[in-house]
Design a protein around this motif. Structure first.
Motif, PDB file in Angstrom:
ATOM      1  N   PRO A 212      16.751 -18.666 -34.390  1.00 51.47           N
ATOM      2  CA  PRO A 212      17.185 -19.158 -33.074  1.00 51.47           C
ATOM      3  C   PRO A 212      18.488 -19.954 -33.160  1.00 51.47           C
ATOM      4  O   PRO A 212      18.751 -20.625 -34.157  1.00 51.47           O
ATOM      5  N   HIS A 213      19.289 -19.840 -32.113  1.00 54.35           N
ATOM      6  CA  HIS A 213      20.539 -20.596 -32.041  1.00 54.35           C
ATOM      7  C   HIS A 213      20.699 -21.173 -30.649  1.00 54.35           C
ATOM      8  O   HIS A 213      20.145 -20.651 -29.689  1.00 54.35           O
ATOM      9  N   ASN A 214      21.477 -22.230 -30.563  1.00 53.47           N
ATOM     10  CA  ASN A 214      21.845 -22.754 -29.256  1.00 53.47           C
ATOM     11  C   ASN A 214      23.317 -23.126 -29.280  1.00 53.47           C
ATOM     12  O   ASN A 214      23.989 -23.010 -30.309  1.00 53.47           O
TER      13      ASN A 214
ATOM     14  N   CYS B 288      25.807 -25.610 -32.844  1.00 55.55           N
ATOM     15  CA  CYS B 288      24.383 -25.291 -32.772  1.00 55.55           C
ATOM     16  C   CYS B 288      23.650 -26.354 -33.571  1.00 55.55           C
ATOM     17  O   CYS B 288      24.001 -26.625 -34.712  1.00 55.55           O
TER      18      CYS B 288
ATOM     19  N   LYS C  68      20.302 -26.328 -34.127  1.00 58.37           N
ATOM     20  CA  LYS C  68      18.998 -25.865 -34.618  1.00 58.37           C
ATOM     21  C   LYS C  68      18.899 -26.114 -36.116  1.00 58.37           C
ATOM     22  O   LYS C  68      19.896 -26.106 -36.833  1.00 58.37           O
TER      23      LYS C  68
ATOM     24  N   HIS D 180      22.288 -26.084 -38.382  1.00 60.36           N
ATOM     25  CA  HIS D 180      23.252 -24.974 -38.363  1.00 60.36           C
ATOM     26  C   HIS D 180      24.696 -25.458 -38.261  1.00 60.36           C
ATOM     27  O   HIS D 180      25.605 -24.813 -38.760  1.00 60.36           O
TER      28      HIS D 180
ATOM     29  N   MET E 136      28.140 -23.675 -38.216  1.00 57.79           N
ATOM     30  CA  MET E 136      28.027 -23.128 -36.858  1.00 57.79           C
ATOM     31  C   MET E 136      28.578 -24.142 -35.852  1.00 57.79           C
ATOM     32  O   MET E 136      27.832 -24.822 -35.152  1.00 57.79           O
TER      33      MET E 136
HETATM   34 CU   LIG Z   1      22.249 -21.859 -34.934  1.00 54.98          CU
END
Ligand SMILES: [Cu+2]
Length: 137
Positions: free
Chosen positions: A75-77, A114, A116, A124, A129
């Motif tokens: 999962p990423h945000n 991100c 996460k 991340h 990221m």
């Molecule tokens: Cu991520």
């Protein structure tokens, strides 16, 4: 003699490392203003990057980030926590496009990333990221 050989090897590797760093170009996008007056840019996120990682937008003109995650189970945000610049966003990313709308209100450079993470591993952002939104006058 041995020391010299070692030194030469060391210098060679140091040179390669430096060359690699210099050759590592950032992908920079100057976001154009569409006919309807919106600055639109697509951003793809994955392990562990954003593409593009540096976007330049103009102040006081609406922005639409069209975000999408590379297919995969991780999962990423995308987080932009810069209320001083008119941006306070936290949106999870999915393989389907999502549109994030905001209007930057102050010139400056703002990070997006991100946050996460899995258990005790690095988050991340720490794995690379992250990117920059540069807001210009
Ligand atoms: Cu991520």
């Amino acid at each position: 003699m041995r020391t010299i050989k070692f030194l030469l090897f060391f210098l060679m590797f140091a040179g390669i490392a430096l060359a690699q760093e210099a050759g590592e170009k950032k992908k920079i996008i100057m976001v154009p203003v569409d006919k309807d007056g919106v600055q639109r840019v697509e951003i793809v996120g994955g392990e562990y990057f954003f593409d593009p990682e540096y976007i330049i937008v103009k102040k006081d003109i609406p922005v639409e980030l069209i975000v999408k995650k590379k297919p995969g189970i991780i999962p990423h945000n995308i987080v932009i926590h810069s209320p001083e610049g008119g941006m306070d966003i936290r949106e999870s990313m999915s393989a389907d496009q999502r549109v994030i709308k905001f209007t930057p209100t102050k010139a400056g450079k703002y990070p997006f990333y991100c946050d996460k993470k899995l258990l005790f591993f690095k988050n991340h952002r720490e794995k690379g990221m992250e990117g920059v939104i540069e807001v210009t006058e």
